[in-house]
Design an enzyme around this catalytic site. Structure first.
Site, PDB file in Angstrom:
ATOM      1  N   ASP A   8      -5.180   2.878  13.588  1.00  0.00           N
ATOM      2  CA  ASP A   8      -3.961   3.680  13.103  1.00  0.00           C
ATOM      3  C   ASP A   8      -4.674   4.835  12.578  1.00  0.00           C
ATOM      4  O   ASP A   8      -3.949   6.284  12.089  1.00  0.00           O
ATOM      5  CB  ASP A   8      -3.384   3.201  12.685  1.00  0.00           C
ATOM      6  CG  ASP A   8      -2.500   1.644  13.384  1.00  0.00           C
ATOM      7  OD1 ASP A   8      -2.743   2.456  14.321  1.00  0.00           O
ATOM      8  OD2 ASP A   8      -2.498   1.001  13.028  1.00  0.00           O
TER       9      ASP A   8
ATOM     10  N   SER B 219      -2.505  -9.027   8.071  1.00  0.00           N
ATOM     11  CA  SER B 219      -2.118  -7.650   8.141  1.00  0.00           C
ATOM     12  C   SER B 219      -1.305  -8.187   9.074  1.00  0.00           C
ATOM     13  O   SER B 219      -1.828  -8.179  10.711  1.00  0.00           O
ATOM     14  CB  SER B 219      -3.241  -6.556   7.636  1.00  0.00           C
ATOM     15  OG  SER B 219      -2.606  -5.939   8.934  1.00  0.00           O
TER      16      SER B 219
ATOM     17  N   ASP C  17       1.111  -0.988   0.214  1.00  0.00           N
ATOM     18  CA  ASP C  17      -0.132   0.033   0.098  1.00  0.00           C
ATOM     19  C   ASP C  17       0.706   1.633  -0.281  1.00  0.00           C
ATOM     20  O   ASP C  17       0.506   2.350  -0.493  1.00  0.00           O
ATOM     21  CB  ASP C  17      -0.874   0.193   1.590  1.00  0.00           C
ATOM     22  CG  ASP C  17      -2.315  -0.642   1.433  1.00  0.00           C
ATOM     23  OD1 ASP C  17      -2.008  -1.363  -0.029  1.00  0.00           O
ATOM     24  OD2 ASP C  17      -2.869  -1.212   1.736  1.00  0.00           O
TER      25      ASP C  17
ATOM     26  N   ARG D  54       2.551   4.829  17.411  1.00  0.00           N
ATOM     27  CA  ARG D  54       1.645   5.828  15.839  1.00  0.00           C
ATOM     28  C   ARG D  54       1.873   7.414  16.319  1.00  0.00           C
ATOM     29  O   ARG D  54       2.643   8.002  16.020  1.00  0.00           O
ATOM     30  CB  ARG D  54       0.064   5.696  15.288  1.00  0.00           C
ATOM     31  CG  ARG D  54      -0.173   4.168  14.964  1.00  0.00           C
ATOM     32  CD  ARG D  54       0.519   3.630  14.456  1.00  0.00           C
ATOM     33  NE  ARG D  54       0.722   2.815  13.250  1.00  0.00           N
ATOM     34  CZ  ARG D  54       1.286   2.160  12.970  1.00  0.00           C
ATOM     35  NH1 ARG D  54       2.149   1.961  13.111  1.00  0.00           N
ATOM     36  NH2 ARG D  54       0.797   0.627  12.431  1.00  0.00           N
TER      37      ARG D  54
HETATM   38  N1  ARG Z   1      -5.810  -3.704  16.429  1.00  0.00           N
HETATM   39  C1  ARG Z   1      -5.040  -3.611  17.204  1.00  0.00           C
HETATM   40  C2  ARG Z   1      -4.462  -1.437  17.365  1.00  0.00           C
HETATM   41  O1  ARG Z   1      -5.584  -0.985  17.081  1.00  0.00           O
HETATM   42  C3  ARG Z   1      -3.426  -3.338  16.097  1.00  0.00           C
HETATM   43  C4  ARG Z   1      -3.426  -3.237  14.439  1.00  0.00           C
HETATM   44  C5  ARG Z   1      -2.515  -3.030  13.870  1.00  0.00           C
HETATM   45  N2  ARG Z   1      -2.064  -3.051  12.499  1.00  0.00           N
HETATM   46  C6  ARG Z   1      -1.942  -3.756  11.235  1.00  0.00           C
HETATM   47  N3  ARG Z   1      -1.891  -2.849  10.780  1.00  0.00           N
HETATM   48  N4  ARG Z   1      -2.020  -4.500  11.441  1.00  0.00           N
HETATM   49  O2  ARG Z   1      -3.692  -1.137  17.787  1.00  0.00           O
END
Ligand code: ARG
Length: 402
Positions: free
Chosen positions: A123, A174, A14, A94
């Site tokens: 995110d 992912s 991406d 993040r």
């Molecule tokens: N669910 C978790 C969070 O919101 C992990 C997210 C993982 N992100 C990803 N792009 N795979 O912090």
């Protein structure tokens, strides 16, 4: 000369497509920024890829030390665990990435920053709320949220533009990882009834194949910060890496969480977080010994707030500063050593000691040396039970009618 955008670049499909797309759709020159938060990648290959795909610059920032000292350890001191399960690895990274995006945008004179998140996750919120709290005037673009391509369409876009597709394109999962843990989602995991297949785990051994003898480890804390393993002083990064290896070897740190996302959906997330699991448990055990009952009760409430604000992208807020000040103050006497047993996926606290321990042997013992004045207990019970007796006398009489 076209304007510039700083893109948070992971090297994946991406964000690689985004480099090209930002040029085509917005005529922006892309500066790719890759942040090293301990995800152990070959960053030179990532950099090279960004340039090949069309970035005018590809930067890598080693943020491991900042990540540990200003994000992970404060969260550990706060006992921040989202919904009692998730140690917040991705969520903690993040705001740091947002900060670095802003820094680089300033350095490079870019008007815009960009990230590769879709429109249904947490995110995107963390990046954008983070960036806007640090630099409200920066523009933000989220290509993967805007372009409306399916995964297949993204792959064919990449093929059309000679963007190398990672071999993992066929990998349905992912994945996001850093020192504090590894998050795995999508594919078969979206069926919450299905047990996670063994293939998704890379940091933890299956408890079936883990050693038949338990491993023991002693973790020394100084004011709530882990500083030694088995008596040996280690910097934060090495200490976390060491524990990830050690606990992962014993299958410790697998988490299967049906989680409430900020955007309102429930999602099934699998985590591997060996070091975080051990450290959070050990830290709580040391607090149980060094904080008063009332401090512990109050701190548990703060921990829930603290975890929620991290999860919900509110790192750069006054509320966070206020809570962080409380947490820091609470750690003054959280110094000592915790002994942990690692065995077949479980992590058990088996020993604790502290120079500031509030545990008193002479008060607790049933043996010789007991100094607890048992003759004072009847008076204590008499007063403690006073309101209960009072209420019973007034309100329990004639209780037979409904
Ligand atoms: N669910 C978790 C969070 O919101 C992990 C997210 C993982 N992100 C990803 N792009 N795979 O912090």
């Amino acid at each position: 000369m076209s304007d510039k955008v700083v893109l948070a670049y992971s090297g994946g499909l991406d964000t690689s497509v985004a480099i090209r797309w930002l040029k085509e759709e917005y005529n922006l020159d892309v500066i790719a920024l890759t942040v090293d938060v301990g995800n152990e990648r070959d960053f030179s290959a990532t950099q090279q890829k960004a340039r090949n795909v069309g970035a005018i610059k590809a930067l890598v920032r080693d943020a491991k030390e900042t990540f540990v000292n200003h994000f992970l350890f404060p969260a550990l001191q706060a006992d921040a665990i989202y919904e009692g399960q998730y140690p917040l690895a991705t969520a903690l990274s993040r705001p740091l990435m947002a900060k670095l995006l802003v820094d680089v945008a300033m350095e490079e004179g870019a008007s815009t920053v960009a990230h590769g998140c879709t429109g249904k996750g947490n995110d995107q919120v963390r990046f954008e709320v983070g960036v806007s709290s640090l630099a409200p005037s920066l523009k933000i673009i989220a290509p993967a949220r805007e372009w409306g391509m399916t995964r297949e369409e993204t792959i064919s876009y990449a093929q059309r533009h000679d963007i190398p597709i990672p071999i993992t394109a066929s990998n349905p999962y992912s994945i996001d990882e850093n020192l504090w843990g590894r998050a795995i989602e999508c594919g078969i995991l979206e069926d919450p009834w299905v047990e996670p297949p063994e293939e998704i785990f890379t940091w933890t051994r299956s408890p079936n194949d883990s050693p038949d003898k338990p491993g023991y480890v002693e973790i020394g804390f100084d004011q709530g910060i882990p500083v030694t393993i088995d008596g040996q002083e280690l910097d934060g990064i090495s200490l976390i890496q060491r524990l990830n290896d050690l606990a992962g070897e014993h299958g410790v740190g697998r988490i299967d969480h049906l989680e409430n996302r900020l955007v309102g959906i429930k999602s099934r997330e699998i985590y591997e977080a060996p070091a975080a699991t051990v450290l959070l448990q050990a830290h709580q055990a040391l607090e149980a010994m060094t904080l008063s009952k009332d401090q512990l009760r109050f701190k548990q409430r703060v921990a829930v707030e603290y975890a929620d604000l991290i999860y919900n992208g509110l790192w750069f807020t006054r509320l966070h500063q206020d809570l962080a000040a409380y947490v820091k103050s609470s750690q003054r006497f959280v110094t000592g050593t915790i002994r942990v047993k690692l065995f077949k996926g479980s992590c058990t606290i088996v020993g604790r000691k502290s120079p500031f321990s509030l545990y008193s042997y002479s008060l607790a013992t049933y043996d010789k040396g007991d100094v607890f004045d048992q003759s004072a207990s009847p008076g204590f019970i008499h007063i403690w039970g006073l309101p209960v007796r009072n209420q019973a006398q007034v309100q329990l009489t004639g209780e037979t009618e409904d």
